[in-house]
Design a protein around this motif. Sequence first.
Motif, mmCIF file in Angstrom:
data_model
loop_
_atom_site.group_PDB
_atom_site.id
_atom_site.type_symbol
_atom_site.label_atom_id
_atom_site.label_comp_id
_atom_site.label_asym_id
_atom_site.label_seq_id
_atom_site.Cartn_x
_atom_site.Cartn_y
_atom_site.Cartn_z
ATOM 1 N N MET A 108 0.817 -1.199 0.000
ATOM 2 C CA MET A 108 0.000 0.000 0.000
ATOM 3 C C MET A 108 0.861 1.263 0.000
ATOM 4 O O MET A 108 1.957 1.278 0.544
ATOM 5 C CB MET A 108 -0.922 0.012 1.233
ATOM 6 N N ILE A 109 0.317 2.325 -0.580
ATOM 7 C CA ILE A 109 1.015 3.611 -0.642
ATOM 8 C C ILE A 109 1.069 4.243 0.750
ATOM 9 O O ILE A 109 0.049 4.359 1.420
ATOM 10 C CB ILE A 109 0.349 4.568 -1.661
ATOM 11 N N ASP A 110 2.246 4.596 1.191
ATOM 12 C CA ASP A 110 2.388 5.186 2.520
ATOM 13 C C ASP A 110 1.952 6.643 2.511
ATOM 14 O O ASP A 110 2.024 7.324 1.495
ATOM 15 C CB ASP A 110 3.831 5.061 3.010
ATOM 16 N N GLY A 111 1.496 7.117 3.669
ATOM 17 C CA GLY A 111 1.062 8.497 3.819
ATOM 18 C C GLY A 111 -0.440 8.671 3.712
ATOM 19 O O GLY A 111 -1.005 9.595 4.272
ATOM 20 N N SER A 112 -1.090 7.784 3.015
ATOM 21 C CA SER A 112 -2.531 7.874 2.786
ATOM 22 C C SER A 112 -3.315 7.628 4.073
ATOM 23 O O SER A 112 -2.966 6.749 4.858
ATOM 24 C CB SER A 112 -2.920 6.823 1.735
ATOM 25 N N PRO A 113 -4.428 8.362 4.283
ATOM 26 C CA PRO A 113 -5.259 8.104 5.457
ATOM 27 C C PRO A 113 -5.988 6.759 5.351
ATOM 28 O O PRO A 113 -6.555 6.287 6.326
ATOM 29 C CB PRO A 113 -6.246 9.271 5.476
ATOM 30 N N GLY A 116 -1.883 4.125 4.194
ATOM 31 C CA GLY A 116 -0.605 4.309 4.893
ATOM 32 C C GLY A 116 -0.347 3.167 5.858
ATOM 33 O O GLY A 116 -1.201 2.852 6.672
ATOM 34 N N SER A 117 0.825 2.552 5.743
ATOM 35 C CA SER A 117 1.103 1.403 6.618
ATOM 36 C C SER A 117 2.122 1.725 7.703
ATOM 37 O O SER A 117 2.178 1.046 8.720
ATOM 38 C CB SER A 117 1.594 0.207 5.808
ATOM 39 N N SER A 118 2.921 2.756 7.504
ATOM 40 C CA SER A 118 3.873 3.143 8.548
ATOM 41 C C SER A 118 3.871 4.647 8.800
ATOM 42 O O SER A 118 4.325 5.092 9.841
ATOM 43 C CB SER A 118 5.288 2.675 8.198
ATOM 44 N N LEU A 119 3.351 5.411 7.851
ATOM 45 C CA LEU A 119 3.289 6.872 7.972
ATOM 46 C C LEU A 119 1.933 7.389 7.507
ATOM 47 O O LEU A 119 1.370 6.870 6.537
ATOM 48 C CB LEU A 119 4.362 7.530 7.103
ATOM 49 N N SER A 124 -2.972 18.108 10.169
ATOM 50 C CA SER A 124 -2.939 19.576 10.125
ATOM 51 C C SER A 124 -2.938 20.112 8.692
ATOM 52 O O SER A 124 -2.970 21.326 8.501
ATOM 53 C CB SER A 124 -1.695 20.093 10.843
ATOM 54 N N PHE A 125 -2.859 19.219 7.714
ATOM 55 C CA PHE A 125 -2.783 19.581 6.298
ATOM 56 C C PHE A 125 -1.570 20.456 6.004
ATOM 57 O O PHE A 125 -1.583 21.289 5.113
ATOM 58 C CB PHE A 125 -4.087 20.230 5.812
ATOM 59 N N SER A 126 -0.506 20.238 6.768
ATOM 60 C CA SER A 126 0.735 21.000 6.596
ATOM 61 C C SER A 126 1.784 20.210 5.810
ATOM 62 O O SER A 126 2.870 20.713 5.567
ATOM 63 C CB SER A 126 1.311 21.354 7.963
ATOM 64 N N GLY A 127 1.466 18.956 5.459
ATOM 65 C CA GLY A 127 2.426 18.115 4.757
ATOM 66 C C GLY A 127 3.337 17.345 5.702
ATOM 67 O O GLY A 127 4.256 16.668 5.247
ATOM 68 N N THR A 128 3.085 17.427 6.990
ATOM 69 C CA THR A 128 3.917 16.734 7.982
ATOM 70 C C THR A 128 3.446 15.295 8.153
ATOM 71 O O THR A 128 2.271 15.051 8.441
ATOM 72 C CB THR A 128 3.849 17.462 9.343
ATOM 73 N N ARG A 129 4.374 14.362 7.975
ATOM 74 C CA ARG A 129 4.047 12.943 8.142
ATOM 75 C C ARG A 129 4.545 12.460 9.502
ATOM 76 O O ARG A 129 5.592 12.883 9.967
ATOM 77 C CB ARG A 129 4.638 12.114 7.004
ATOM 78 N N VAL A 130 3.751 11.578 10.091
ATOM 79 C CA VAL A 130 4.065 11.021 11.408
ATOM 80 C C VAL A 130 3.890 9.508 11.363
ATOM 81 O O VAL A 130 3.179 8.987 10.513
ATOM 82 C CB VAL A 130 3.155 11.633 12.504
ATOM 83 N N GLU A 146 -0.602 -9.201 6.153
ATOM 84 C CA GLU A 146 0.638 -8.444 6.346
ATOM 85 C C GLU A 146 0.660 -7.274 5.364
ATOM 86 O O GLU A 146 0.518 -7.470 4.165
ATOM 87 C CB GLU A 146 1.855 -9.338 6.117
ATOM 88 N N VAL A 147 0.844 -6.077 5.901
ATOM 89 C CA VAL A 147 0.806 -4.863 5.091
ATOM 90 C C VAL A 147 2.206 -4.262 4.994
ATOM 91 O O VAL A 147 2.887 -4.099 6.001
ATOM 92 C CB VAL A 147 -0.178 -3.834 5.684
ATOM 93 N N PHE A 148 2.595 -3.929 3.773
ATOM 94 C CA PHE A 148 3.904 -3.350 3.486
ATOM 95 C C PHE A 148 3.709 -2.032 2.745
ATOM 96 O O PHE A 148 2.810 -1.904 1.920
ATOM 97 C CB PHE A 148 4.733 -4.305 2.618
ATOM 98 N N SER A 149 4.599 -1.067 3.010
ATOM 99 C CA SER A 149 4.535 0.207 2.295
ATOM 100 C C SER A 149 5.253 0.073 0.953
ATOM 101 O O SER A 149 5.975 -0.890 0.709
ATOM 102 C CB SER A 149 5.188 1.321 3.117
ATOM 103 N N ASP A 150 5.068 1.076 0.125
ATOM 104 C CA ASP A 150 5.722 1.108 -1.181
ATOM 105 C C ASP A 150 7.241 1.157 -1.053
ATOM 106 O O ASP A 150 7.949 0.849 -2.000
ATOM 107 C CB ASP A 150 5.209 2.297 -2.004
#
Length: 165
Positions: A108-113, A116-119, A124-130, A146-150
């Motif tokens: 799966m693509i990371d970052g997506s709500p 996202g599997s790790s990030l 805040s819509f500021s572009g900050t990833r956690v 089992e989920v893996f990021s790109d």
Amino acid sequence: MTARILVSACLMGHAVRYDGAAKPLNHPAIERWREEGRLVIICPEMAAGMPVPRPPAEIEPGATGAAVLAGDARVVEKTGGDVTAAFRQAAENALALARRTNCRFALMIDGSPSCGSSLVYDGSFSGTRVPGEGVTAALLRANGIEVFSDREIERLAGRIEEFGF
């Protein structure tokens, strides 16, 4: 039995992201798995009927996909719209497809709500990833997939080889 892999459609070059773009992942393993018929492609948001393009959405600050699934957090659009129900439906649709097609793994693509599997973005819509996971990734994991990021394609390839699938 051949291990099947649920894959975010944007990674396969489909223009399904919120902004109408794709994020194609070019890797020899992807081509091999495609030829072997292992890939099951989905955009969870589109499977839940969300349009392309659509407003950017993020999980509320300090929360993760698991909290959304538990009813303790929301997914909101930059415009303020609450899209929690759609993201929960997206996760349920992805899980149903994974089960129906015997997917043991997900890429799966990371970052997506959703994926996202790790990030994930911090809300805040500021572009900050956690660190964190999206709603679909959380539901898949909770159900033994089992989920893996790109960025973890080599690790996924190793797990498939490890199991001899």
